[in-house]
Design a protein around this motif. Structure first.
Motif, PDB file in Angstrom:
ATOM      1  N   GLU A 169       0.824  -1.207   0.000  1.00  0.00           N
ATOM      2  CA  GLU A 169       0.000   0.000   0.000  1.00  0.00           C
ATOM      3  C   GLU A 169       0.861   1.261   0.000  1.00  0.00           C
ATOM      4  O   GLU A 169       1.970   1.270   0.540  1.00  0.00           O
ATOM      5  CB  GLU A 169      -0.920   0.042   1.224  1.00  0.00           C
ATOM      6  N   ILE A 170       0.338   2.331  -0.595  1.00  0.00           N
ATOM      7  CA  ILE A 170       0.948   3.659  -0.521  1.00  0.00           C
ATOM      8  C   ILE A 170      -0.102   4.597   0.059  1.00  0.00           C
ATOM      9  O   ILE A 170      -1.154   4.821  -0.543  1.00  0.00           O
ATOM     10  CB  ILE A 170       1.412   4.152  -1.903  1.00  0.00           C
ATOM     11  N   ASN A 171       0.178   5.133   1.250  1.00  0.00           N
ATOM     12  CA  ASN A 171      -0.790   5.946   1.971  1.00  0.00           C
ATOM     13  C   ASN A 171      -0.270   7.349   2.226  1.00  0.00           C
ATOM     14  O   ASN A 171       0.946   7.582   2.261  1.00  0.00           O
ATOM     15  CB  ASN A 171      -1.143   5.301   3.321  1.00  0.00           C
ATOM     16  N   GLN A 172      -1.192   8.266   2.413  1.00  0.00           N
ATOM     17  CA  GLN A 172      -0.856   9.650   2.748  1.00  0.00           C
ATOM     18  C   GLN A 172      -1.334   9.940   4.168  1.00  0.00           C
ATOM     19  O   GLN A 172      -2.482   9.659   4.514  1.00  0.00           O
ATOM     20  CB  GLN A 172      -1.520  10.617   1.765  1.00  0.00           C
ATOM     21  N   TYR A 173      -0.425  10.527   4.990  1.00  0.00           N
ATOM     22  CA  TYR A 173      -0.722  10.829   6.379  1.00  0.00           C
ATOM     23  C   TYR A 173      -0.521  12.317   6.649  1.00  0.00           C
ATOM     24  O   TYR A 173       0.501  12.880   6.260  1.00  0.00           O
ATOM     25  CB  TYR A 173       0.188  10.021   7.314  1.00  0.00           C
ATOM     26  N   SER A 174      -1.465  12.917   7.323  1.00  0.00           N
ATOM     27  CA  SER A 174      -1.374  14.325   7.676  1.00  0.00           C
ATOM     28  C   SER A 174      -0.260  14.545   8.689  1.00  0.00           C
ATOM     29  O   SER A 174      -0.021  13.718   9.569  1.00  0.00           O
ATOM     30  CB  SER A 174      -2.695  14.816   8.261  1.00  0.00           C
ATOM     31  N   ALA A 175       0.430  15.680   8.567  1.00  0.00           N
ATOM     32  CA  ALA A 175       1.436  16.078   9.550  1.00  0.00           C
ATOM     33  C   ALA A 175       0.877  17.098  10.530  1.00  0.00           C
ATOM     34  O   ALA A 175       1.615  17.612  11.376  1.00  0.00           O
ATOM     35  CB  ALA A 175       2.659  16.656   8.842  1.00  0.00           C
ATOM     36  N   LYS A 176      -0.413  17.376  10.424  1.00  0.00           N
ATOM     37  CA  LYS A 176      -1.055  18.388  11.268  1.00  0.00           C
ATOM     38  C   LYS A 176      -2.008  17.786  12.292  1.00  0.00           C
ATOM     39  O   LYS A 176      -2.109  18.278  13.411  1.00  0.00           O
ATOM     40  CB  LYS A 176      -1.824  19.387  10.387  1.00  0.00           C
TER      41      LYS A 176
END
Length: 204
Positions: A169-176
């Motif tokens: 999987e390739i996921n995007q995670y918030s840094a905020k």
């Protein structure tokens, strides 16, 4: 052009990273030493000594002032690039697999492995807040329950991190905020070993 042979590790290489200007090269391996080199001639400038296990990841900030490393000794360490002095030690419950500075050099992220009964976490520290470093307490820690992160890179403006996982999987995670954003469509059947973030500029 003749290739340059760099001999500075006793075990296999785990990551190689250029600084922004491209004049310095940083290398880490399955030994406990991180090396800095002149990229033009292969001269070794020095080492960053302190880890006690394999070093899985390395990064340099935007102006090559600091270097960040993550290791199987359950730690992420911040170094002064020029002197090799250790500036911070961030201890974890499992091996640190990926690490990186955002583009400002103020925020660092690193991921820990899913092992020994501990789940994978993506941790964020603000280097402008000494209390976070002293307390070893990230301002944000995002759990990754399904599969450990094997590669991670910052998105633009430090808003999020794109991570590849062992399950493909390739996921995007918030840094905020403590949130998983979304999954990129992928046909990967095996773990993601490396992610690159490319910028495209329209000149018209």
């Amino acid at each position: 052009m003749r290739p340059i042979l760099l001999q500075g590790h006793e075990r296999s290489i785990t990551q190689i990273k250029y600084n922004r200007e491209g004049d310095l090269l940083f290398s880490v391996a399955k030994d406990p030493v991180a090396n800095a080199w002149y990229s033009v001639n292969g001269e070794r400038l020095g080492t960053y000594n302190g880890h006690t296990g394999a070093v899985w990841c390395v990064d340099a900030d935007w102006d090559t002032k600091n270097v960040l490393t993550g290791s199987a000794d359950n730690s992420c360490r911040l170094w002064d690039c020029e002197t090799g002095k250790q500036l911070a030690l961030l201890e974890t419950s499992s091996a640190v697999r990926t690490c990186g500075f955002d583009f400002s050099g103020n925020i660092i992220m690193f991921s820990t492995d899913k092992q020994m009964g501990y789940q994978c976490f993506l941790n964020y520290f603000d280097l402008r807040d000494p209390q976070q470093i002293e307390d070893n307490q990230p301002y944000l820690s995002v759990p990754c329950n399904e599969s450990k992160i094997t590669s991670a890179v910052w998105g633009p403006l430090g808003e999020f991190v794109i991570a590849g996982h062992e399950n493909g999987e390739i996921n995007q995670y918030s840094a905020k905020v403590c949130a998983f954003c979304f999954t990129y469509t992928t046909v990967q059947k095996f773990g993601v070993s490396k992610i690159f973030f490319l910028f495209f500029i329209n000149m018209h």
